[in-house]
Design a protein around this motif. Structure first.
Motif, PDB file in Angstrom:
ATOM      1  N   ALA A 185      -1.875   1.891  -6.886  1.00  0.00           N
ATOM      2  CA  ALA A 185      -0.402   1.812  -6.744  1.00  0.00           C
ATOM      3  C   ALA A 185       0.926   3.146  -6.990  1.00  0.00           C
ATOM      4  O   ALA A 185       1.287   3.259  -6.548  1.00  0.00           O
ATOM      5  N   THR A 186       0.790   3.693  -8.286  1.00  0.00           N
ATOM      6  CA  THR A 186       1.253   4.513  -8.982  1.00  0.00           C
ATOM      7  C   THR A 186       1.122   5.870  -8.105  1.00  0.00           C
ATOM      8  O   THR A 186       2.181   6.401  -7.754  1.00  0.00           O
ATOM      9  N   ALA A 187       0.403   5.811  -8.072  1.00  0.00           N
ATOM     10  CA  ALA A 187      -0.438   7.170  -7.358  1.00  0.00           C
ATOM     11  C   ALA A 187      -0.057   7.560  -5.726  1.00  0.00           C
ATOM     12  O   ALA A 187       1.052   7.813  -5.574  1.00  0.00           O
ATOM     13  N   GLN A 188       0.301   6.276  -5.716  1.00  0.00           N
ATOM     14  CA  GLN A 188       0.840   6.326  -4.042  1.00  0.00           C
ATOM     15  C   GLN A 188       2.350   6.086  -3.927  1.00  0.00           C
ATOM     16  O   GLN A 188       3.305   6.406  -3.145  1.00  0.00           O
ATOM     17  N   GLN A 189       2.916   5.587  -4.777  1.00  0.00           N
ATOM     18  CA  GLN A 189       4.394   6.166  -4.914  1.00  0.00           C
ATOM     19  C   GLN A 189       4.467   7.216  -5.496  1.00  0.00           C
ATOM     20  O   GLN A 189       5.913   8.067  -4.449  1.00  0.00           O
TER      21      GLN A 189
ATOM     22  N   GLY B 225       5.624   4.941   4.527  1.00  0.00           N
ATOM     23  CA  GLY B 225       4.580   5.985   4.587  1.00  0.00           C
ATOM     24  C   GLY B 225       3.531   4.628   4.804  1.00  0.00           C
ATOM     25  O   GLY B 225       2.093   5.856   5.062  1.00  0.00           O
ATOM     26  N   CYS B 226       3.136   4.179   6.000  1.00  0.00           N
ATOM     27  CA  CYS B 226       1.876   3.564   6.213  1.00  0.00           C
ATOM     28  C   CYS B 226       1.487   4.326   7.308  1.00  0.00           C
ATOM     29  O   CYS B 226       0.509   3.972   7.897  1.00  0.00           O
TER      30      CYS B 226
ATOM     31  N   TYR C 219      -2.233  -2.876   6.130  1.00  0.00           N
ATOM     32  CA  TYR C 219      -2.683  -3.357   7.297  1.00  0.00           C
ATOM     33  C   TYR C 219      -1.487  -4.521   6.891  1.00  0.00           C
ATOM     34  O   TYR C 219      -1.242  -4.703   5.360  1.00  0.00           O
ATOM     35  N   ASN C 220      -0.676  -4.755   6.938  1.00  0.00           N
ATOM     36  CA  ASN C 220       0.621  -5.956   7.286  1.00  0.00           C
ATOM     37  C   ASN C 220       1.608  -5.563   6.084  1.00  0.00           C
ATOM     38  O   ASN C 220       2.261  -5.970   5.158  1.00  0.00           O
ATOM     39  N   GLY C 221       1.708  -3.976   6.027  1.00  0.00           N
ATOM     40  CA  GLY C 221       2.414  -3.241   5.265  1.00  0.00           C
ATOM     41  C   GLY C 221       2.187  -2.780   4.557  1.00  0.00           C
ATOM     42  O   GLY C 221       3.034  -2.142   3.526  1.00  0.00           O
ATOM     43  N   HIS C 222       1.114  -2.946   4.363  1.00  0.00           N
ATOM     44  CA  HIS C 222       0.538  -2.716   2.877  1.00  0.00           C
ATOM     45  C   HIS C 222      -0.795  -1.749   3.181  1.00  0.00           C
ATOM     46  O   HIS C 222      -0.840  -0.716   3.724  1.00  0.00           O
TER      47      HIS C 222
ATOM     48  N   ASP D 209      -5.085  -3.947  -3.462  1.00  0.00           N
ATOM     49  CA  ASP D 209      -3.800  -3.443  -2.135  1.00  0.00           C
ATOM     50  C   ASP D 209      -2.423  -2.884  -2.910  1.00  0.00           C
ATOM     51  O   ASP D 209      -2.779  -3.595  -4.100  1.00  0.00           O
ATOM     52  N   ASN D 210      -2.507  -1.679  -2.956  1.00  0.00           N
ATOM     53  CA  ASN D 210      -1.893  -0.703  -3.652  1.00  0.00           C
ATOM     54  C   ASN D 210      -0.135  -0.748  -3.367  1.00  0.00           C
ATOM     55  O   ASN D 210       0.501  -0.181  -3.881  1.00  0.00           O
TER      56      ASN D 210
END
Length: 225
Positions: free
Chosen positions: A156-160, A174-175, A195-198, A221-222
């Motif tokens: 999650a931190t990496a994706q941010q 970013g989706c 999926y569903n904004g995540h 879930d990221n």
């Protein structure tokens, strides 16, 4: 190989956690023809040292992207680096076989002796070596924090960080760079979907398991993308 497992780092990890520090972890294991080499016969006390510059997740993402990583491979590169070195450019883990894991991506001195200390401790040089060892970001199995699943805690931190680097900043922008989840598609470990904004990352092989709504807990879930 017991001397090269993530668990081999636990004695040093326990010591540094008691001191309020984070540790470097296990680094790269041999793959391909290199795996046929004999393991070192030396025996050392496992020790972990954090030194150099302390890179933020964004700085790691910038370095990885500048040296070829893209897409999901870029996100995983940041997560693996955080899991391996906590972002310290001169982190060193002395393994029980006396080989050393070095730098942001903890590249092992024995199994990847083609990577010099100078390269391993240089952020750009380390990123270039990680890009090559990971087959351009498509194969992270040489890293024990990947195969153990430890990297997932940093996804999650990496994706941010990647969202920020790409100007998305998270918050659902970013989706578009991810493929939407499909019940008919087959996904393997590390695959990322929206999926569903995540953003969701598969832990292992899966087909038809709805992210966030399956009893096997296949998807991580990221966070919002």
């Amino acid at each position: 190989m017991p001397a090269r497992t993530w668990l081999a780092a636990l004695p040093a990890a326990a010591l540094l956690v008691a001191l309020g520090a984070t540790t470097a972890h296990a680094g790269t294991v041999p793959t391909g023809p290199t795996a046929l080499r004999s393991a070192p016969l030396s025996t050392c006390t496992v020790t972990s040292t954090l030194a150099g510059d302390h890179y933020t997740p964004l700085q790691i993402a910038q370095t990885a992207k500048a040296n070829g990583f893209t897409g999901n491979g870029l996100v995983i590169s940041v997560a693996v680096s955080l899991a391996e070195s906590s972002g310290w450019t001169r982190a060193v883990l002395v393994d029980s076989d006396c080989s050393r894991d070095r730098g942001l991506w903890q590249i092992n001195s024995y199994w990847h002796s083609e990577v010099s200390d100078a390269q391993a401790f240089d952020p750009n040089g380390a990123a270039q070596a990680a890009y090559r060892i990971s087959s351009s970001g498509g194969n992270w199995t040489p890293w024990t924090t990947y195969t153990s699943g430890a990297y997932q805690a940093y996804m999650a931190t990496a994706q941010q960080a990647v969202n920020q680097l790409n100007g998305g900043g998270g918050g659902g922008t970013g989706c578009g760079a991810l493929s939407p989840w499909s019940a008919s598609n087959v996904y393997t470990g590390g695959a990322a979907v929206s999926y569903n904004g995540h953003r969701w990352t598969a832990k292992w092989w899966t087909q038809g398991d709805v992210p966030g709504a399956n009893s096997q807990n296949v998807w991580t879930d990221n966070g919002s993308c």
